[in-house]
Design a protein around this motif. Structure first.
Motif, PDB file in Angstrom:
ATOM      1  N   SER B  23      17.251  28.843  26.408  1.00  0.00           N
ATOM      2  CA  SER B  23      16.413  29.139  27.566  1.00  0.00           C
ATOM      3  C   SER B  23      16.693  28.154  28.704  1.00  0.00           C
ATOM      4  O   SER B  23      16.730  28.533  29.882  1.00  0.00           O
ATOM      5  CB  SER B  23      14.939  29.097  27.136  1.00  0.00           C
ATOM      6  OG  SER B  23      14.112  28.761  28.209  1.00  0.00           O
ATOM      7  N   VAL B  24      16.911  26.887  28.356  1.00  0.00           N
ATOM      8  CA  VAL B  24      17.248  25.880  29.372  1.00  0.00           C
ATOM      9  C   VAL B  24      18.577  26.226  30.035  1.00  0.00           C
ATOM     10  O   VAL B  24      18.693  26.240  31.275  1.00  0.00           O
ATOM     11  CB  VAL B  24      17.303  24.463  28.744  1.00  0.00           C
ATOM     12  CG1 VAL B  24      17.904  23.460  29.721  1.00  0.00           C
ATOM     13  CG2 VAL B  24      15.914  24.017  28.323  1.00  0.00           C
ATOM     14  N   ALA B  25      19.578  26.546  29.201  1.00  0.00           N
ATOM     15  CA  ALA B  25      20.889  26.900  29.755  1.00  0.00           C
ATOM     16  C   ALA B  25      20.759  28.137  30.639  1.00  0.00           C
ATOM     17  O   ALA B  25      21.317  28.193  31.738  1.00  0.00           O
ATOM     18  CB  ALA B  25      21.888  27.139  28.620  1.00  0.00           C
ATOM     19  N   GLY B  26      19.988  29.128  30.175  1.00  0.00           N
ATOM     20  CA  GLY B  26      19.782  30.351  30.949  1.00  0.00           C
ATOM     21  C   GLY B  26      19.132  30.058  32.298  1.00  0.00           C
ATOM     22  O   GLY B  26      19.535  30.623  33.325  1.00  0.00           O
ATOM     23  N   THR B  27      18.151  29.182  32.291  1.00  0.00           N
ATOM     24  CA  THR B  27      17.465  28.816  33.536  1.00  0.00           C
ATOM     25  C   THR B  27      18.437  28.139  34.500  1.00  0.00           C
ATOM     26  O   THR B  27      18.454  28.445  35.700  1.00  0.00           O
ATOM     27  CB  THR B  27      16.281  27.874  33.229  1.00  0.00           C
ATOM     28  OG1 THR B  27      15.439  28.495  32.261  1.00  0.00           O
ATOM     29  CG2 THR B  27      15.477  27.574  34.480  1.00  0.00           C
ATOM     30  N   PHE B  28      19.263  27.237  33.976  1.00  0.00           N
ATOM     31  CA  PHE B  28      20.227  26.546  34.842  1.00  0.00           C
ATOM     32  C   PHE B  28      21.307  27.501  35.352  1.00  0.00           C
ATOM     33  O   PHE B  28      21.771  27.378  36.487  1.00  0.00           O
ATOM     34  CB  PHE B  28      20.868  25.371  34.110  1.00  0.00           C
ATOM     35  CG  PHE B  28      20.009  24.128  34.107  1.00  0.00           C
ATOM     36  CD1 PHE B  28      19.468  23.638  35.296  1.00  0.00           C
ATOM     37  CD2 PHE B  28      19.743  23.447  32.933  1.00  0.00           C
ATOM     38  CE1 PHE B  28      18.679  22.496  35.293  1.00  0.00           C
ATOM     39  CE2 PHE B  28      18.949  22.306  32.930  1.00  0.00           C
ATOM     40  CZ  PHE B  28      18.415  21.837  34.116  1.00  0.00           C
ATOM     41  N   THR B 109      13.902  13.317  33.067  1.00  0.00           N
ATOM     42  CA  THR B 109      12.623  12.930  32.466  1.00  0.00           C
ATOM     43  C   THR B 109      11.984  14.095  31.726  1.00  0.00           C
ATOM     44  O   THR B 109      10.878  13.986  31.235  1.00  0.00           O
ATOM     45  CB  THR B 109      11.630  12.426  33.526  1.00  0.00           C
ATOM     46  OG1 THR B 109      11.380  13.490  34.456  1.00  0.00           O
ATOM     47  CG2 THR B 109      12.165  11.223  34.271  1.00  0.00           C
ATOM     48  N   MET B 110      12.692  15.252  31.656  1.00  0.00           N
ATOM     49  CA  MET B 110      12.137  16.403  30.943  1.00  0.00           C
ATOM     50  C   MET B 110      12.731  16.462  29.542  1.00  0.00           C
ATOM     51  O   MET B 110      13.824  15.956  29.302  1.00  0.00           O
ATOM     52  CB  MET B 110      12.462  17.695  31.711  1.00  0.00           C
ATOM     53  CG  MET B 110      11.860  17.716  33.097  1.00  0.00           C
ATOM     54  SD  MET B 110      12.303  19.215  33.995  1.00  0.00           S
ATOM     55  CE  MET B 110      10.878  20.227  33.660  1.00  0.00           C
ATOM     56  N   PRO B 111      11.988  17.085  28.611  1.00  0.00           N
ATOM     57  CA  PRO B 111      12.489  17.139  27.229  1.00  0.00           C
ATOM     58  C   PRO B 111      13.556  18.214  27.063  1.00  0.00           C
ATOM     59  O   PRO B 111      13.422  19.138  26.269  1.00  0.00           O
ATOM     60  CB  PRO B 111      11.231  17.481  26.421  1.00  0.00           C
ATOM     61  CG  PRO B 111      10.385  18.245  27.369  1.00  0.00           C
ATOM     62  CD  PRO B 111      10.668  17.714  28.739  1.00  0.00           C
ATOM     63  N   ILE B 112      14.602  18.125  27.846  1.00  0.00           N
ATOM     64  CA  ILE B 112      15.666  19.125  27.806  1.00  0.00           C
ATOM     65  C   ILE B 112      17.009  18.419  27.719  1.00  0.00           C
ATOM     66  O   ILE B 112      17.100  17.219  27.964  1.00  0.00           O
ATOM     67  CB  ILE B 112      15.663  20.018  29.069  1.00  0.00           C
ATOM     68  CG1 ILE B 112      15.776  19.149  30.329  1.00  0.00           C
ATOM     69  CG2 ILE B 112      14.420  20.877  29.117  1.00  0.00           C
ATOM     70  CD1 ILE B 112      16.031  19.930  31.598  1.00  0.00           C
ATOM     71  N   HIS B 113      18.052  19.196  27.405  1.00  0.00           N
ATOM     72  CA  HIS B 113      19.405  18.671  27.414  1.00  0.00           C
ATOM     73  C   HIS B 113      19.855  18.695  28.880  1.00  0.00           C
ATOM     74  O   HIS B 113      20.265  19.737  29.391  1.00  0.00           O
ATOM     75  CB  HIS B 113      20.276  19.569  26.536  1.00  0.00           C
ATOM     76  CG  HIS B 113      21.676  19.107  26.393  1.00  0.00           C
ATOM     77  ND1 HIS B 113      22.003  17.898  25.818  1.00  0.00           N
ATOM     78  CD2 HIS B 113      22.835  19.673  26.767  1.00  0.00           C
ATOM     79  CE1 HIS B 113      23.310  17.755  25.835  1.00  0.00           C
ATOM     80  NE2 HIS B 113      23.845  18.816  26.417  1.00  0.00           N
ATOM     81  N   ALA B 114      19.727  17.547  29.558  1.00  0.00           N
ATOM     82  CA  ALA B 114      19.918  17.528  31.015  1.00  0.00           C
ATOM     83  C   ALA B 114      21.324  17.944  31.431  1.00  0.00           C
ATOM     84  O   ALA B 114      21.521  18.487  32.521  1.00  0.00           O
ATOM     85  CB  ALA B 114      19.587  16.143  31.563  1.00  0.00           C
TER      86      ALA B 114
END
Lengths: 296, 270
Positions: B23-28, B109-114
């Motif tokens: 979901s993080v990758a998709g958002t980016f 600062t977010m709990p994601i793979h930046a």
């Protein structure tokens, strides 16, 4: 009362410039602590260490019991940060920024949308919601930045000089939002150069000077250190000439009057000490006041 | 996860559910695609410039290089790579922009793979450049390009072009991370643009001076171009196919590793 944020012996040096010098500080869960200090006192560095961006040289920092170094990922899941530099995407619109950050923060799509709309309205950004952020004024960017920080429901919020550059109305809406947060059990650590802000928002105030806590207490406790009244002498153009703290007794007032030079001319008034007075009393540095004035 | 229990014991409200890595990758990725749509300069650069170069080589130089008038068939494979190079170059600027603005600190600062923010830019570049490649080929057909490849050859050609775009995009991403500013990133990327000219893209290698032949024969673009040429026009591929795949894989591995190291150095704790 449990502790949400604990700093012990925190030390940081940039090059040969010491920034934090064995800083100790505890913040109770669900409370607001205002970190007050002149520029260069180490406020931003403290926030940087707590938000896992900066590594301390020595000492420990924990958020809800998690170490910011060893359990950085757990800490990141608990915090949200608004730094001093704008952290928004200029190419996207305000609404898209909020939705994106909501999604990154783990909100389901529908919740992120609803929460984005809610925050846009609360920060009076709804009119510009679908304009690109690159067209926003500095104040609008700041508001969006803050709204983004509040899009999740983080247990711990760090705000580095949150209301710098905001107009009165936006400042008020931010204060309301912070109170709503603490009502829900969120812990807030904010830095500020606005003494009124610390007084109105904070449960406790810590005065930071040269990387260590110079004084800490409730706003009332800190005010008490200066005395219960201040005798203020102002000149012909209403400029402050002299301020003498007194203890509220007749004896004290006589003593205060005697401290005023015989040849002084102007008007006098008795007023309650402001946090400005506290600040000067505990850090003892007149430079500080100039900095505050420049910023404000 | 111990996160929930700890925060509950601290009496605080529960943290938000973590976004999954996908979901993080998709958002980016959707962020970077929106960037592409909103700043069409990159897309125009990626399509217009190679198209103009193709027309220039076909109609201005082409007659001198190959008087038969079929020079367009020779030059298109090289133009496809040139197109990918131009299109990928803007990734360096996109990455440098993100790294110099405050937004990277928020991601950190977010709990994601930046580092997924880089993935977003790379995937957007891949999509952008494949679209640009298709448009350039379409224009080429309009001015006389007559490919003879089978549908399978086309699939293989697009797969190779995608691998090349991916490799060179990651290389530009690394350049964007290494650069101190978006302007510097755009400058550093420039030298990569010269590689096609020192290959078999515009003229056969054996027309070059001997020392230059050595360079052209042993640089990655020549086997890739020869492979595309073989797939689309039926010329001899020989060892070029494996060399092309090998080069793309090698560049990709080096560039991804470099990107990881540089991201950690740039976006790590100070």
């Amino acid at each position: 009362m449990s502790t949400a944020i604990a700093l012990a012996g925190l030390t940081k040096t940039f090059g040969d410039q010491p920034v934090l010098d064995r800083l100790d500080l505890d913040v109770a869960t669900g409370s607001v602590l205002a970190l007050l200090g002149p520029n260069g006192a180490g406020k931003t560095t403290t926030i940087g260490i707590l938000s896992t961006l900066i590594a301390p040289d020595a000492g420990t920092a924990t958020v809800c019991g998690f170490d910011v170094i060893r359990d950085a990922d757990a800490v990141r899941g608990l915090i949200s940060v608004t730094g001093q530099s704008s952290a928004v995407d200029g190419v996207l619109t305000g609404r898209e920024n909020l939705r994106m950050m909501g999604r990154l923060g783990g909100l389901p799509r529908r919740v992120a949308r609803a929460r984005a709309d809610e925050l846009l309205e609360r920060f009076s950004l709804d009119a510009a919601a679908d304009k690109r952020v690159s067209t926003y004024s500095g104040g609008m960017r700041r508001k969006l930045d803050l709204a983004i920080s509040l899009i999740g429901t983080p247990p711990v919020v760090f705000l580095d000089e949150p209301t710098t550059g905001l107009d009165t109305r936006s400042r008020q809406s931010l204060w309301d939002e912070i109170r709503t947060l603490t009502g829900a059990g969120t812990t807030v650590l904010l830095t500020t150069q606005y003494l009124e802000e610390a007084d109105r928002l904070a449960d406790r105030i810590a005065v930071l000077e040269h990387g260590a806590i110079a004084a800490e207490g409730t706003p009332a406790e800190l005010k008490a250190r200066v005395g219960s009244e201040v005798l203020a002498l102002r000149g012909a153009d209403d400029e402050p000439l002299l301020e003498v703290p007194t203890d509220g007794t007749l004896e004290g007032l006589r003593a205060a009057l005697r401290a005023i030079p015989e040849d002084a001319v102007g008007t006098v008034a008795l007023r309650s000490p402001s946090l400005d007075d506290v600040f000067l009393a505990v850090t003892g540095s007149p430079v500080t006041r100039e900095l505050v004035d420049q910023k404000g | 996860m111990t996160t929930l229990t700890a925060s509950a014991s601290a009496g605080a409200i529960a943290p938000a559910r973590r976004a999954s890595r996908a979901s993080v990758a998709g958002t980016f990725i959707s962020r970077s695609l929106l960037h592409t749509l909103r700043t069409p300069d990159a897309l125009i650069m990626a399509i217009a410039l190679p198209t103009m170069l193709m027309l220039l080589f076909t109609f201005v130089f082409g007659g001198a290089i190959e008087p038969g008038g079929s020079y367009v068939n020779y030059v298109v494979p090289g133009i496809i790579l040139l197109c990918a190079g131009f299109g990928a170059a803007s990734t360096a600027v996109d990455v440098a922009n993100d790294m110099t603005e405050g937004i990277i600190d928020r991601f950190r600062t977010m709990p994601i793979h930046a580092a997924s923010v880089i993935t977003g830019h790379v995937v957007a570049s891949l999509v952008r450049n494949l679209v640009a490649t298709a448009i350039v080929i379409a224009v080429a057909v309009l001015v006389g390009f007559r490919p003879t490849g089978s549908p399978l050859d086309w699939v293989a050609m697009f797969a190779l072009v995608a691998a090349y775009i991916l490799a060179i995009t990651y290389l530009f991403a690394a350049i964007g991370l290494a650069a101190s500013s978006p302007e510097a990133a755009s400058g550093y990327g420039f030298f990569l643009m010269f590689l096609p000219y020192l290959s078999s893209a515009f003229v056969p290698v054996d027309t070059m001076p001997e020392w230059l032949q050595w360079v052209a024969d042993n640089q990655p673009l020549t086997p890739i171009i020869e492979t595309i040429r073989g797939l689309l026009l039926g010329t001899e591929i020989g060892s070029s196919g494996w060399l092309a795949i090998g080069w793309c894989g090698f560049i990709l591995v080096v560039a991804v590793t470099l990107t990881r190291i540089l991201f950690r150095a740039k976006a790590g704790r100070r």
